[in-house]
Design a protein around this motif. Structure first.
Motif, short mmCIF file in Angstrom:
data_model
loop_
_atom_site.label_atom_id
_atom_site.label_comp_id
_atom_site.label_asym_id
_atom_site.label_seq_id
_atom_site.Cartn_x
_atom_site.Cartn_y
_atom_site.Cartn_z
N ALA A 1 52.26 -23.02 -39.55
CA ALA A 1 53.36 -22.69 -38.64
C ALA A 1 52.93 -22.84 -37.19
N ALA A 2 51.72 -22.41 -36.86
CA ALA A 2 51.21 -22.54 -35.49
C ALA A 2 51.04 -24.01 -35.12
N LYS A 3 50.62 -24.84 -36.06
CA LYS A 3 50.48 -26.27 -35.78
C LYS A 3 51.84 -26.88 -35.44
N ARG A 4 52.88 -26.48 -36.17
CA ARG A 4 54.23 -26.98 -35.86
C ARG A 4 54.64 -26.56 -34.44
N SER A 5 54.41 -25.29 -34.09
CA SER A 5 54.74 -24.82 -32.74
C SER A 5 53.94 -25.57 -31.69
N GLY A 6 52.68 -25.83 -32.01
CA GLY A 6 51.83 -26.57 -31.08
C GLY A 6 52.37 -27.95 -30.78
N ARG A 7 52.76 -28.66 -31.82
CA ARG A 7 53.31 -30.01 -31.62
C ARG A 7 54.65 -29.95 -30.89
N GLU A 8 55.46 -28.95 -31.17
CA GLU A 8 56.78 -28.84 -30.55
C GLU A 8 56.72 -28.36 -29.10
N ARG A 9 55.77 -27.43 -28.77
CA ARG A 9 55.82 -26.78 -27.46
C ARG A 9 54.51 -26.77 -26.70
N TRP A 10 53.40 -26.49 -27.33
CA TRP A 10 52.20 -26.08 -26.60
C TRP A 10 51.24 -27.19 -26.23
N TYR A 11 51.28 -28.33 -26.92
CA TYR A 11 50.27 -29.36 -26.67
C TYR A 11 50.87 -30.65 -26.14
N GLU A 12 50.24 -31.16 -25.09
CA GLU A 12 50.52 -32.52 -24.64
C GLU A 12 49.88 -33.49 -25.62
N ARG A 13 48.66 -33.14 -26.01
CA ARG A 13 47.90 -33.96 -26.96
C ARG A 13 46.77 -33.13 -27.53
N TYR A 14 46.32 -33.54 -28.70
CA TYR A 14 45.15 -32.90 -29.29
C TYR A 14 44.47 -33.86 -30.26
N ALA A 15 43.25 -33.54 -30.60
CA ALA A 15 42.49 -34.29 -31.60
C ALA A 15 41.69 -33.29 -32.43
N ILE A 16 41.51 -33.62 -33.69
CA ILE A 16 40.72 -32.80 -34.60
C ILE A 16 39.64 -33.70 -35.20
N HIS A 17 38.43 -33.20 -35.18
CA HIS A 17 37.29 -33.91 -35.76
C HIS A 17 36.60 -32.97 -36.74
N ILE A 18 36.29 -33.47 -37.91
CA ILE A 18 35.57 -32.69 -38.91
C ILE A 18 34.18 -33.32 -39.04
N ALA A 19 33.14 -32.49 -38.90
CA ALA A 19 31.78 -33.02 -38.93
C ALA A 19 30.90 -32.15 -39.82
N ARG A 20 29.97 -32.79 -40.49
CA ARG A 20 28.95 -32.07 -41.25
C ARG A 20 27.76 -31.87 -40.32
N VAL A 21 27.34 -30.63 -40.15
CA VAL A 21 26.20 -30.32 -39.29
C VAL A 21 24.94 -30.40 -40.13
N GLU A 22 24.06 -31.29 -39.75
CA GLU A 22 22.81 -31.51 -40.48
C GLU A 22 21.64 -30.78 -39.85
N HIS A 23 21.73 -30.51 -38.57
CA HIS A 23 20.63 -29.86 -37.85
C HIS A 23 21.22 -28.96 -36.78
N GLY A 24 20.56 -27.87 -36.51
CA GLY A 24 20.96 -27.00 -35.42
C GLY A 24 19.78 -26.14 -35.01
N HIS A 25 19.73 -25.81 -33.75
CA HIS A 25 18.76 -24.82 -33.28
C HIS A 25 19.37 -24.09 -32.10
#
Length: 126
Positions: free
Chosen positions: A89-113
């Motif tokens: 529901a929030a995504k629908r509201s976002g597209r209708e009202r709140w965002y000019e543009r957006y991008a979503i990226h899904i990544a597997r984290v292999e290393h972190g410190h």
């Protein structure tokens, strides 16, 4: 996922990789800032209940670019969040009202410190 300016500003502590990151970058409109803030707070509470959720980091530039990263143990957790009714529901509201543009990226984290000046390791990366 939150616009709160009074929240403690520090990176999320995360487990050993591998895990996944859902990276959401956005540029908002000026429409309904109060509704957006309420929804973002609500979603930030709800995502914590999703099995596999590990934490989140979020920042917003003065120019309006927002970057939110939600960390999950596995892709199934990301899918559960993607399909959550309140999130949809929030995504629908976002597209209708709140965002000019957006991008979503899904990544597997292999290393972190991490580094903390006040850590028991004397400031060396953990």
């Amino acid at each position: 996922m939150s616009d709160r300016t009074d929240a403690a500003v520090q990176p999320t502590s995360l487990p050993e990789p591998p895990y996944y990151a859902a990276i959401f970058t956005s540029l908002r409109t000026d429409d309904d800032p109060d509704g957006y803030a309420r929804t973002a707070e609500h979603l930030s509470r709800l995502v914590r209940e999703v099995p596999g959720f590990l934490g989140e980091d979020s920042a917003r530039t003065p120019g309006g670019l927002s970057v939110s990263v939600a960390y999950f143990r596995d892709l199934a957790g990301i899918e559960r969040w993607r399909d959550h009714p309140a999130h949809r529901a929030a995504k629908r509201s976002g597209r209708e009202r709140w965002y000019e543009r957006y991008a979503i990226h899904i990544a597997r984290v292999e290393h972190g410190h991490a580094f903390s000046r006040h850590s028991p390791t004397g400031g060396r990366p953990e």
